[in-house]
Motif scaffolding. Structure first.
Motif, short mmCIF file in Angstrom:
data_model
loop_
_atom_site.label_atom_id
_atom_site.label_comp_id
_atom_site.label_asym_id
_atom_site.label_seq_id
_atom_site.Cartn_x
_atom_site.Cartn_y
_atom_site.Cartn_z
N ASP A 207 57.87 51.19 40.75
CA ASP A 207 57.73 50.47 39.49
C ASP A 207 58.00 48.97 39.64
N SER A 208 58.18 48.53 40.88
CA SER A 208 58.27 47.10 41.17
C SER A 208 58.11 46.94 42.67
N GLU A 261 54.61 43.55 38.48
CA GLU A 261 53.87 42.98 37.35
C GLU A 261 52.95 41.86 37.82
N SER A 262 53.30 41.22 38.92
CA SER A 262 52.48 40.15 39.47
C SER A 262 52.62 40.14 41.00
N LEU A 279 43.53 54.99 47.98
CA LEU A 279 43.22 54.62 46.60
C LEU A 279 44.41 53.88 46.01
N PHE A 280 44.13 52.81 45.26
CA PHE A 280 45.18 52.02 44.64
C PHE A 280 45.09 52.15 43.12
N MET A 281 46.25 52.46 42.49
CA MET A 281 46.32 52.57 41.04
C MET A 281 47.38 51.61 40.51
N PRO A 282 46.98 50.42 40.05
CA PRO A 282 47.96 49.48 39.49
C PRO A 282 48.49 50.01 38.17
N HIS A 283 49.78 49.77 37.89
CA HIS A 283 50.31 50.40 36.67
C HIS A 283 51.43 49.67 35.97
N HIS A 284 51.87 48.52 36.44
CA HIS A 284 52.85 47.75 35.65
C HIS A 284 52.05 46.87 34.70
N LEU A 285 51.60 47.46 33.60
CA LEU A 285 50.61 46.82 32.74
C LEU A 285 51.10 46.74 31.29
N ASN A 286 50.74 45.63 30.63
CA ASN A 286 50.99 45.44 29.20
C ASN A 286 52.46 45.41 28.83
#
Length: 379
Positions: A207-208, A261-262, A279-286
């Motif tokens: 998560d980071s 997040e960035s 496969l890459f799944m970005p997820h620290h979004l919004n």
């Protein structure tokens, strides 16, 4: 409609049936088929994302919750918000889910405030940084309902599925460096699942996280207890993930769910080639407000994920041939099995929040407030 970039074929695999020949009596014989050792193994994993770094993974009859920050504000848990999310996750009829284990990557308001209430409502054990256990007991829950991680622990869900805790580190700003000593203690989780097909699937979720030298520097902590100084070396994030993969018998990562997040490219340049990420799944979004529209599951994602907001990451992943898969709204879901990752319908759960069955909404989407500020000059 699912395009090629949103589907990854990891390759089908199977296990040939075996026949056991046993002699029965003097002149004859009979054949018997032994019980299938994978008969009770999960056919697939159901992955559900519901904001920031919140994930729910249904693995057979076991469910795992990560972070579960459904408010992103305040100083204490919001009972009503957790209750609504809990019911939405576990009371849908079309794709039932459960919560049997709770994971926390690190303590920050956009990740951890609701954890004690999730623990209270589910009665399940929380695994995360030791500091979260103080919040658990302060909330009136028993100490044994929380396990403070050090890194290297293995959480066995059942005979087919396990989770490896990996000591990671938190992301850093441009020009900064962290070996994990400063900032919140941070953990990633390596999942390994034996599917009924005979193929094992795996994914690593964090998560980071920072990149470059931040990933290769060991975390060294010096503490003083009863006047005696004590130094502990936990190892670098890369060494920790490598050890977890070795222990799990994993040689490459099928899926990487990266959560900074960035500056995602800063981490990807190390992780992707080293572990053969498919496969890459970005997820620290919004997690940030856009046009005064703060985090709200009922509003829907207030800005869309766009590959063009992180052009260096887009170029890097394109060069190494790793596709990205990302959500378009809260409670988007995917199935993950021997054939890859595919979009799954989750209309019933979304309806609880007034979200459309597919696509963004109902709120208006605005540009990412950090677009153009997500990568550094030297990334």
């Amino acid at each position: 409609m699912l395009d090629k970039k949103r589907f990854l074929a990891l390759g089908a695999a199977g296990v040939a049936g075996a026949t056991l020949l046993a002699a029965c009596g003097g002149s004859g014989g009979s054949s018997a088929t032994p019980p299938d050792p994978l008969a009770k193994a999960p056919e697939k994993v159901l992955m559900t994302w519901f904001g920031i770094t919140n994930w729910h993974y249904q693995i057979g009859d076991k469910g795992v919750l990560l972070d579960g920050e459904v408010v992103n504000g305040g100083r204490s848990p919001n009972v009503d918000a957790v209750t609504k999310a809990h019911k939405a996750l576990t009371e849908v009829k079309d794709q039932p889910r459960s919560i049997d284990v709770i994971l926390l990557g690190h303590i920050h308001p956009d990740h951890s405030i609701q954890i004690p209430e999730w623990a209270k409502q589910t009665g399940k054990t929380v695994y995360g940084p030791p500091a979260i256990c103080n919040a658990i007991t302060s909330y009136g829950l028993p100490a044994e309902q929380c396990v403070g991680l050090k890194g290297g622990e293995v959480i066995k869900l059942d005979e087919f599925s396990e989770i490896h805790a990996v000591r990671w580190n938190h992301s850093v700003s441009c020009g900064a460096f962290s070996n994990g000593v400063t900032g919140p203690e941070t953990f990633g989780f390596l999942f390994v699942v034996q599917t009924r097909s005979g193929k094992k699937v795996n994914w690593y979720v964090s998560d980071s996280g920072a990149g470059g030298p931040d990933l290769t520097a060991p975390r060294v902590v010096t503490t003083t207890e009863n006047g005696v100084q004590k130094t502990i070396t936990y190892g670098s994030p890369i060494a920790n993930l490598t050890e977890a993969m070795k222990k799990a018998g994993v040689t490459a990562l099928d899926v990487w769910q990266g959560g900074p997040e960035s500056r995602m490219v800063y981490q990807a340049r190390t992780v992707v080639p080293l572990y053969g990420v498919k496969l890459f799944m970005p997820h620290h979004l919004n997690a940030r407000a856009a046009q005064r529209q703060g985090f709200s599951l009922e509003y829907g994602m207030h800005y869309a994920y766009s590959e063009d907001d992180q052009p260096k990451l887009k170029e890097f992943l394109s060069t190494v041939g790793v596709p990205q898969v990302w959500p378009t709204n809260y409670f988007d879901a995917w199935t993950f099995d021997a054939d890859g990752v595919k979009v799954a319908s989750n209309a019933e759960m979304k309806a609880v929040y007034g979200l459309p069955a597919t696509g963004p909404g109902p709120g208006t989407q605005y540009p990412n407030p950090r677009a153009g500020d997500l990568e550094c000059d030297y990334d």
